[in-house]
Scaffold this active site. Structure first.
Site, mmCIF file in Angstrom:
data_model
loop_
_atom_site.group_PDB
_atom_site.id
_atom_site.type_symbol
_atom_site.label_atom_id
_atom_site.label_comp_id
_atom_site.label_asym_id
_atom_site.label_seq_id
_atom_site.Cartn_x
_atom_site.Cartn_y
_atom_site.Cartn_z
ATOM 1 N N TYR A 18 18.803 -4.816 9.176
ATOM 2 C CA TYR A 18 17.354 -4.812 9.404
ATOM 3 C C TYR A 18 16.868 -6.243 9.210
ATOM 4 O O TYR A 18 16.950 -6.784 8.104
ATOM 5 C CB TYR A 18 16.707 -3.865 8.397
ATOM 6 C CG TYR A 18 15.214 -3.767 8.451
ATOM 7 C CD1 TYR A 18 14.553 -3.393 9.617
ATOM 8 C CD2 TYR A 18 14.447 -4.012 7.315
ATOM 9 C CE1 TYR A 18 13.174 -3.275 9.648
ATOM 10 C CE2 TYR A 18 13.067 -3.887 7.333
ATOM 11 C CZ TYR A 18 12.437 -3.524 8.499
ATOM 12 O OH TYR A 18 11.068 -3.405 8.529
ATOM 13 N N TYR A 172 12.948 7.842 4.643
ATOM 14 C CA TYR A 172 13.386 6.712 3.814
ATOM 15 C C TYR A 172 12.324 6.348 2.774
ATOM 16 O O TYR A 172 12.589 6.261 1.573
ATOM 17 C CB TYR A 172 13.698 5.499 4.694
ATOM 18 C CG TYR A 172 14.065 4.273 3.885
ATOM 19 C CD1 TYR A 172 15.378 4.057 3.486
ATOM 20 C CD2 TYR A 172 13.097 3.367 3.467
ATOM 21 C CE1 TYR A 172 15.724 2.968 2.703
ATOM 22 C CE2 TYR A 172 13.420 2.279 2.678
ATOM 23 C CZ TYR A 172 14.733 2.085 2.300
ATOM 24 O OH TYR A 172 15.053 1.009 1.514
ATOM 25 N N HIS A 173 11.096 6.105 3.240
ATOM 26 C CA HIS A 173 10.053 5.638 2.329
ATOM 27 C C HIS A 173 9.559 6.743 1.406
ATOM 28 O O HIS A 173 8.952 6.462 0.378
ATOM 29 C CB HIS A 173 8.893 5.041 3.123
ATOM 30 C CG HIS A 173 9.246 3.752 3.798
ATOM 31 N ND1 HIS A 173 9.501 3.673 5.141
ATOM 32 C CD2 HIS A 173 9.434 2.507 3.305
ATOM 33 C CE1 HIS A 173 9.807 2.427 5.452
ATOM 34 N NE2 HIS A 173 9.784 1.704 4.364
ATOM 35 N N LYS A 531 -4.930 -4.098 -4.045
ATOM 36 C CA LYS A 531 -3.843 -4.530 -3.160
ATOM 37 C C LYS A 531 -4.450 -5.393 -2.052
ATOM 38 O O LYS A 531 -4.886 -4.876 -1.025
ATOM 39 C CB LYS A 531 -3.118 -3.320 -2.566
ATOM 40 C CG LYS A 531 -2.166 -2.672 -3.578
ATOM 41 C CD LYS A 531 -1.116 -1.801 -2.935
ATOM 42 C CE LYS A 531 -0.170 -2.529 -2.041
ATOM 43 N NZ LYS A 531 0.669 -3.533 -2.711
ATOM 44 N N ASP A 535 -0.061 -5.649 2.691
ATOM 45 C CA ASP A 535 1.077 -4.960 2.082
ATOM 46 C C ASP A 535 0.724 -3.508 1.790
ATOM 47 O O ASP A 535 -0.202 -3.220 1.051
ATOM 48 C CB ASP A 535 1.472 -5.680 0.787
ATOM 49 C CG ASP A 535 2.536 -4.929 0.013
ATOM 50 O OD1 ASP A 535 3.392 -4.287 0.662
ATOM 51 O OD2 ASP A 535 2.514 -4.983 -1.224
ATOM 52 N N HIS A 537 3.050 -1.289 0.550
ATOM 53 C CA HIS A 537 3.916 -0.733 -0.496
ATOM 54 C C HIS A 537 3.059 -0.493 -1.737
ATOM 55 O O HIS A 537 2.884 -1.379 -2.566
ATOM 56 C CB HIS A 537 5.062 -1.700 -0.823
ATOM 57 C CG HIS A 537 6.207 -1.595 0.119
ATOM 58 N ND1 HIS A 537 6.594 -2.624 0.942
ATOM 59 C CD2 HIS A 537 7.071 -0.576 0.378
ATOM 60 C CE1 HIS A 537 7.642 -2.247 1.669
ATOM 61 N NE2 HIS A 537 7.945 -1.016 1.346
#
Length: 658
Positions: A18, A172-173, A531, A535, A537
């Site tokens: 990736y 995945y996340h 935040k 981003d 995350h």
């Protein structure tokens, strides 16, 4: 004596890394280098402005250009990205969601420029917006129009690019956000069901099984590799069950669970980072050992991803790991090693039972789209429990909460063991973007945008007008602006309610300290968690807010994607006592610099600011020099220590500091 029959080996999975950073030109050189080293497919990482539908010169893009991936603003960037890479012969995975129709349109337009037959293009566009609301945060539009765009891509690909996977359901996340194996199974399968339900009436009934067969998955494999291997077998069996029973798919070929994997980056540690090499290898076993549940494509993180951006050598090392497994071992010569194993069968059955129960629960709420807030809150709770187990040493992480003493790593060379994107990249990208806008046919652009807007407003498939817009020179920000104007924007749930939970065990000392300081302040200690930038995350910010709330603080957390200006305004209007910023995209220097300048201009220098993220030591020193009170990185996993720091910062003379 007769010769033994030759063993027929399975074909290896697609070997990918990736990657993408800085500019399309730099990323193209990286791709061509990786292909020359034996990589068999491409996996494109796009930067956050590209993922969230902004051009490189947008205010929200500041500090984010080229950091976590490659910036692609128009067909010129896409053309450069794949220069000398024949797309008709390539298998390309593009990790893109909210802007998936647009990036696929640019890819198709670039392939046509190369003279490719687009019906032969092979690859995957992730295009899973539901997990963006739950975990990764690169959504733009509300859920229903987002689901419509996913369906547009699937419908277009079915007709025009039949070998392309139009959606990669991404669990995945979910695991990175704290999902248990049962939650990962059920939330991902519920997402796939929502998409197939949306698509069912878009194609003729006789063609629907083929469309089902193009849906693929992208999963995470964690360190508990027996459980993870069983999870993959459960995925295979549950998907077969759902496609047969819910959708009546009779051909086993179209019921096959087709998935790619990246193993768990969340479990990589900043402490003793060389240990990550073993973690990555062990996690890869979970998705390669069981033939009947083997990944179709594998991409591995590099050992140093908890520290920053991997260098080409680091990526090469991870790729060699795959090649050794595929070509040196005898793994591909055998049938499934786990069929008939009673321990495996029992674990798979238990996982399926738990996943079915949660799927039924989601179904009763109206499916995945209606259950986004519920799923988000469950993930935040699961993640809090996971971190709590590490803090209490119930879960051992080598080098983190046990055996912390060790020799310094010789892998950490003079460059800090990572690659740093040159800050000049952003201005250079913006200059090229301005040149592109000046050189294109503005009338053609305006017509293409009008056609795109009209198609979206009418509920027509946006892929045709998007490809036309790509060819006309439209930019990523302009394409997304049309979607925003027609469908509106959306702020997803944070999963953190303001009300205190009952998870207060072991927090008595901190709660007493918070109460003492709050009494001195004359009101409840107010903690603003922010935040800034793009981003998405949000796991760290959510866990800090979650713990601060349970420690008795008054928390203010509005979620992701806020400008420094908005956060300073929130600190002023909310009369915050302390501000905590979470930035994991590598853009901490420009964003915090902007934030501190605005705090000074607003007369808020009395409010301490703390920053958390993937921050190299040299950058931490720069942040402290800017006036930041504390800097936290992944090695600071003890949330209670951070909570006590916050109390002390608000009142340094308090008993909490003693």
């Amino acid at each position: 004596m007769t010769d033994a029959p030759e063993v027929k080996k399975d074909r290896p999975w697609l070997i990918r890394t990736y990657s993408g950073h800085s500019t399309a030109k730099a990323s193209n050189a990286l791709y061509r280098g990786n292909l020359a080293k034996g990589q068999t497919g491409l996996s494109v990482a796009f930067d956050l402005p590209t993922q969230t539908g902004y051009d490189s010169d947008h205010i929200l893009s500041r500090g984010e250009v080229g950091k976590v991936g490659v910036p692609v603003c128009h067909i010129g960037d896409m053309r450069t990205l794949f220069d000398q890479i024949p797309l008709e012969q390539m298998n390309t995975s593009m990790t893109i969601n909210a802007t998936a129709p647009w990036l696929l349109s640019l890819y198709i337009a670039a392939a046509e420029e190369q003279g490719a037959d687009i019906s032969k293009l092979q690859g995957t566009v992730q295009n899973d917006i539901i997990k963006e609301y739950l975990s990764r945060g690169t959504y733009i539009l509300p859920p229903k129009p987002s689901l419509k765009l996913i369906a547009d891509v699937a419908e277009y690909c079915y007709t025009n690019v039949p070998k392309w996977n139009p959606m990669n359901v991404c669990s995945y996340h979910l695991q990175e956000a704290g999902a248990t194996p049962e939650q990962e199974l059920s939330f991902a399968l519920a997402t796939a069901i929502a998409v197939l339900d949306e698509l069912k009436d878009k194609v003729p009934a006789e063609d629907f099984p083929t469309l089902v067969g193009r849906i693929s998955f992208f999963v995470n494999a964690g360190i508990r590799f027996v459980t993870e291997m069983c999870k993959m077998r459960a995925f295979v069996e549950l998907w077969d069950e759902i496609t047969a029973e819910r959708y009546g798919i009779t051909d086993p070929k179209f019921r096959r669970f087709r998935y790619g994997v990246q193993v768990n980056s969340l479990g990589l540690t900043e402490q003793q980072p060389e240990n990550n090499v073993y973690r990555i290898l062990i996690e890869m076993l979970a998705v390669t050992l069981s033939k009947n549940a083997r990944a179709r494509a594998v991409q591995l993180p590099a050992w140093n991803e908890a520290l920053g951006l991997p260098r080409p050598w680091d990526q090469q090392w991870s790729m060699r790991m795959q090649q050794i497994m595929a070509y040196e071992t005898d793994l591909l010569e055998y049938e499934d090693l786990f069929d008939g194993n009673p321990a495996v069968d029992a674990k798979v059955a238990a996982l399926k039972e738990g996943a079915r129960a949660e799927l039924a629960n989601l179904d009763s709420m109206g499916g995945a789209i209606s259950s986004i807030e519920y799923m988000k809150s469950r993930l935040v709770e699961s993640n809090a429990e996971r971190l709590g187990r590490i803090e209490k040493n119930e879960t051992i992480v080598v080098g983190v909460n046990k055996w912390q003493q060790g020799e310094p790593s010789p892998l950490m060379t003079g460059d800090g063991g990572i690659m740093v994107v040159d800050p000049a990249v952003e201005n250079e990208q913006i200059s090229r973007l301005n040149e592109w806008r000046a050189a294109r046919d503005s009338d053609a652009v305006e017509k293409a945008l009008a056609d795109l807007r009209a198609a979206a407003a009418a509920g027509d498939n946006v892929m045709g007008p998007s490809i036309a817009a790509a060819k006309a020179g439209v930019t990523t920000g302009e394409w997304a602006a049309q979607m925003r104007s027609v469908f509106g924007e959306y702020r997803g749930p944070t999963g953190v309610s303001g009300s205190v939970s009952n998870k207060t065990e072991g927090l008595d000392d901190i709660r007493d300290a918070v109460n003492t300081v709050s009494d001195k302040l004359g009101r409840r200690l107010k903690f603003l968690v922010g935040k800034p930038g793009l981003d998405g995350h949000s796991n760290g910010a959510e866990q800090i807010a979650f713990r601060a709330r349970d420690c008795g603080m008054d928390i203010d957390y509005e979620g992701i994607r806020l400008t420094p200006e908005q956060l300073v305004e929130a600190a002023q209007n909310g009369e915050a006592h302390v501000v905590g910023l979470s930035i994991l995209s590598g853009s901490h220097i420009p964003l915090v610099e902007d934030m501190m300048e605005r705090m000074r201009a607003a007369g808020l220098t009395h409010i301490p600011v703390v920053v958390g993220g993937i921050i190299p030591d040299d950058d931490a020193k720069r942040l402290l020099a800017m006036g930041v009170a504390k800097v936290y990185t992944p090695k600071d996993f003890e949330l209670n220590t951070i909570m006590m720091d916050i109390v002390t910062l608000v009142d340094p003379q308090s008993v909490a500091a003693e």
